[in-house]
Design a protein around this motif. Structure first.
Motif, short mmCIF file in Angstrom:
data_model
loop_
_atom_site.label_atom_id
_atom_site.label_comp_id
_atom_site.label_asym_id
_atom_site.label_seq_id
_atom_site.Cartn_x
_atom_site.Cartn_y
_atom_site.Cartn_z
N TYR A 24 1.17 -42.14 9.83
CA TYR A 24 1.69 -43.09 9.29
C TYR A 24 2.82 -42.60 8.23
CZ TYR A 24 -2.61 -45.66 10.29
OH TYR A 24 -3.65 -46.14 10.71
N PHE A 58 4.59 -43.70 4.72
CA PHE A 58 4.49 -44.54 3.48
C PHE A 58 5.60 -44.50 2.72
CE2 PHE A 58 -0.11 -43.86 4.67
CZ PHE A 58 -0.21 -45.28 4.62
N PHE A 81 4.26 -48.29 6.56
CA PHE A 81 3.84 -49.27 5.58
C PHE A 81 4.91 -49.06 4.46
CE2 PHE A 81 -0.68 -48.59 7.38
CZ PHE A 81 -0.97 -49.91 7.59
N LEU A 108 6.06 -49.62 0.67
CA LEU A 108 5.57 -49.60 -0.52
C LEU A 108 6.77 -50.01 -1.74
CD1 LEU A 108 3.43 -46.74 -0.57
CD2 LEU A 108 2.59 -48.93 -0.32
N GLU A 159 3.00 -43.39 -5.97
CA GLU A 159 2.41 -44.42 -5.41
C GLU A 159 2.19 -44.23 -3.82
OE1 GLU A 159 4.30 -48.26 -4.83
OE2 GLU A 159 2.43 -49.25 -4.07
N SER A 173 -0.24 -41.38 -3.27
CA SER A 173 -1.46 -41.85 -3.54
C SER A 173 -2.27 -42.53 -2.38
CB SER A 173 -1.68 -42.80 -4.65
OG SER A 173 -1.31 -42.16 -6.24
N VAL A 174 -1.49 -43.63 -1.64
CA VAL A 174 -2.05 -44.19 -0.73
C VAL A 174 -2.27 -43.40 0.50
CG1 VAL A 174 -1.88 -46.27 0.94
CG2 VAL A 174 -1.02 -46.31 -1.62
N MET A 219 -5.14 -41.25 0.23
CA MET A 219 -6.46 -41.80 0.32
C MET A 219 -6.91 -42.16 1.93
SD MET A 219 -7.30 -44.31 -3.05
CE MET A 219 -5.63 -44.75 -3.70
N MET A 220 -5.52 -42.47 2.88
CA MET A 220 -5.79 -42.54 3.98
C MET A 220 -6.15 -41.54 4.70
SD MET A 220 -4.85 -45.57 5.00
CE MET A 220 -4.37 -46.94 4.09
N ASP A 254 -7.95 -38.88 3.56
CA ASP A 254 -9.18 -38.54 3.00
C ASP A 254 -10.22 -39.57 3.37
OD1 ASP A 254 -10.93 -37.23 0.63
OD2 ASP A 254 -11.72 -39.19 0.69
N GLY A 255 -9.81 -40.79 3.87
CA GLY A 255 -10.69 -41.80 4.68
C GLY A 255 -10.80 -41.69 6.00
N THR A 311 -4.93 -44.64 -10.40
CA THR A 311 -4.18 -45.91 -10.03
C THR A 311 -3.63 -46.66 -11.44
OG1 THR A 311 -4.97 -45.68 -7.92
CG2 THR A 311 -3.81 -47.74 -8.42
N HIS A 323 1.30 -44.25 -11.93
CA HIS A 323 0.46 -43.80 -10.96
C HIS A 323 0.25 -42.28 -11.11
CE1 HIS A 323 -0.07 -47.70 -9.18
NE2 HIS A 323 0.97 -47.72 -8.75
N GLY A 325 1.92 -52.16 -5.32
CA GLY A 325 2.74 -53.18 -4.55
C GLY A 325 3.21 -52.78 -3.12
N GLU A 378 -0.23 -56.36 6.30
CA GLU A 378 -0.05 -55.42 5.64
C GLU A 378 -1.03 -55.04 4.50
OE1 GLU A 378 3.71 -54.39 3.67
OE2 GLU A 378 3.34 -52.20 3.59
#
Lengths: 345, 345
Positions: A84, A86, A109, A111, A120, A123-124, A127-128, A130-131, A192, A333, B110, B120
């Protein structure tokens, strides 16, 4: 209902159980940033901020494309291996990022967090990782003085006078490549931000507009994690500039947190106002991007600092909202980046 | 390096091992959308698209705020219990979403994907849920005909002539509330789009510009999951309109996928062009938001359909990029929503 999530620490903070590693970064800046005090830390300094393109917008897009692809190359990966991207930027409809993504075959994606976009996207992206949704992810952002001036203020050709509270949009792009493995700085906690608006209406005084959000996120981070300011070698806000920096140091004292000894602001560091006429300091998504990807990441890799709390800060207004008399909402953030695998510590 | 991630199916698709449940949705639309064929499916229809505000931009922001808070209320939650808000819109610098978030004490990310923002935000929100970072998350988006016209095209007062290929930006906002538990439609697979640009330069023909991205994401979804088009009761693109809809039906046949029997386009459904003069159909972030939150979600709850593949589609240009002669990059994100707990199936 009760919050049953074990990764969550309080309302705004999560702990990453499988901290992603920042295995590579890349920073590219314009000539003015290269001449500033951090010039030698950036990976690439342009001689011409048009970067061989026919518009500043196209130049900015090329800069973020360069940062993304160079970070991928540094990690010895191909774009096919990246799960991905971001990314976001300041331009209307994120065209810098979207037009860069057009040349990359990577699920994308977009943002938008104004100048908070580096933390930001990080962060996202983290988390992706880690998830368990990705093996490799890129987080990136950019800004460009000349494209931002004409979009948000006046075309440069007007020669409009600058307010002494104004900040100077950084011409620069930064990218971080995250992976699961490796002996590299890792993302451990993410706090966040919520949007804060204390009624500042002057779009030339963004530092003051963003300060309440930074104070909220930083104090929340300490509260949620139980950490004290001294835990971090560097607490780094994005682009509060001279004005905002002073405000948040004072405000955080009122919350019982003294960050003055290890507090840095990317906007305050990137230029030397005594010779560069940058007024209140640097701003823009690119500001915290290149200072974190360039200066701080390298400090960590060289084992000169072992951790940092990166708090990119964004002012969420548009020219239309300002013309309609709206005040400026801010957001911040926070991302904790730690490199503890240092022998002898 | 080999992809070692068990959640990943191919390059662009992930399977959610703990599928988040869409426990509530809310859709709010303007008068024209209320008069259209789907009018009775929307939760709230405004009499006046200014919504009691002094500008269309402020009205749009209030609409997304209403959608978010109403979805939270429907789930019997308070905003304090919601872990994250993922939202975006078409306005420069996402001011609809940011100014709505300003009134909400919810950690906010955002996002910008142009008209792909519903899928998304739902994609990222769902991965956050599955990754264990949240108990409750809201995904939301909005658009407004009058704010979009004056930002992207001409102020309405000019009375500019519309192209027959043009689409009509939907005045509407939609929000989905995700939770871990409950007997509700759930998000099972996510196929994230890459940016595609086949050189379309006419900003009045966005359907054609977005079609290659939709074809790419939909065919990739089938390939990655091994599913056939007939698996879904509804394959739903965002706002390709009449032009784009025809293009992708044909193109997907060339890839070996016949979606014609169960294919819907939100932009094609929301207006009745024979009486509403909407030319090629609806568009805007709000289009797939209100049609998915209103019509399709209710169809699923009423057990009239058991699953859908929501493929919101975005055209990633700006007025500046079009003026600079750039073509229009497109993106499409696909989210599989399934409600299999239907007795007797």
């Amino acid at each position: 209902m009760e919050n049953t999530n074990t990764k969550k620490l309080g309302k705004q903070t999560v702990k990453l159980n499988n901290p992603p590693k920042i295995v590579a970064t890349y920073s590219i800046v314009g000539p003015k940033e290269g001449e500033g005090p951090l010039g030698k830390y950036f990976d690439e300094v342009l001689n011409d901020d048009l970067y061989g393109k026919e518009s500043f917008e196209k130049a900015e897009s090329e800069m973020i494309y360069t940062a993304i692809t160079a970070a991928i190359n540094r990690a010895d990966l191909t774009e096919e291996e990246v799960d991905y991207l971001f990314a976001g930027d300041l331009l209307n409809q994120l065209t810098s990022s979207s037009f860069a993504a057009r040349k990359l075959n990577i699920p994308f994606f977009g943002l938008y967090g104004a100048c908070s976009t580096m933390s930001e996207s990080l962060s996202v992206a983290s988390m992706m990782m880690d998830g368990g949704f990705a093996d490799y992810v890129v987080a990136a952002t950019s800004s460009h003085f000349s494209s931002a001036e004409r979009q948000f203020r006046f075309p440069l050709e007007y020669g409009a006078q600058r307010s002494p509270l104004a900040q100077w949009t950084v011409t620069g792009a930064g990218a971080m490549l995250l992976a699961k493995e490796g002996d590299f700085p890792e993302v451990t906690y993410i706090t966040t931000g919520v949007v804060k608006d204390y009624g500042i209406k002057d779009p030339n005084n963004m530092g003051a507009a963003m300060a309440p959000a930074a104070v909220d996120t930083i104090s929340r981070h300490f509260k949620d994690t139980g950490r004290e300011p001294k835990f971090y070698d560097a607490i780094v806000t994005g682009d509060l500039g001279k004005v905002g920096k002073e405000i948040i140091s004072k405000l955080l004292l009122e919350y019982g947190y003294d960050i003055r000894e290890n507090y840095f602001d990317c906007g305050d560091m990137i230029y030397d106002d005594t010779v560069q006429n940058t007024d209140s300091g640097g701003s823009g998504c690119g500001c915290s991007a290149v200072v974190s990807c360039g200066y701080f990441y390298k400090k960590m890799i060289r084992k000169e600092i072992k951790n940092m709390l990166l708090v990119s800060t964004g002012a969420l207004m548009s020219t239309t909202s300002s013309l309609q008399g709206e005040s400026i909402p801010g957001i911040a953030h926070a991302v904790a980046i730690e490199f503890n695998n240092i022998e002898g510590r």
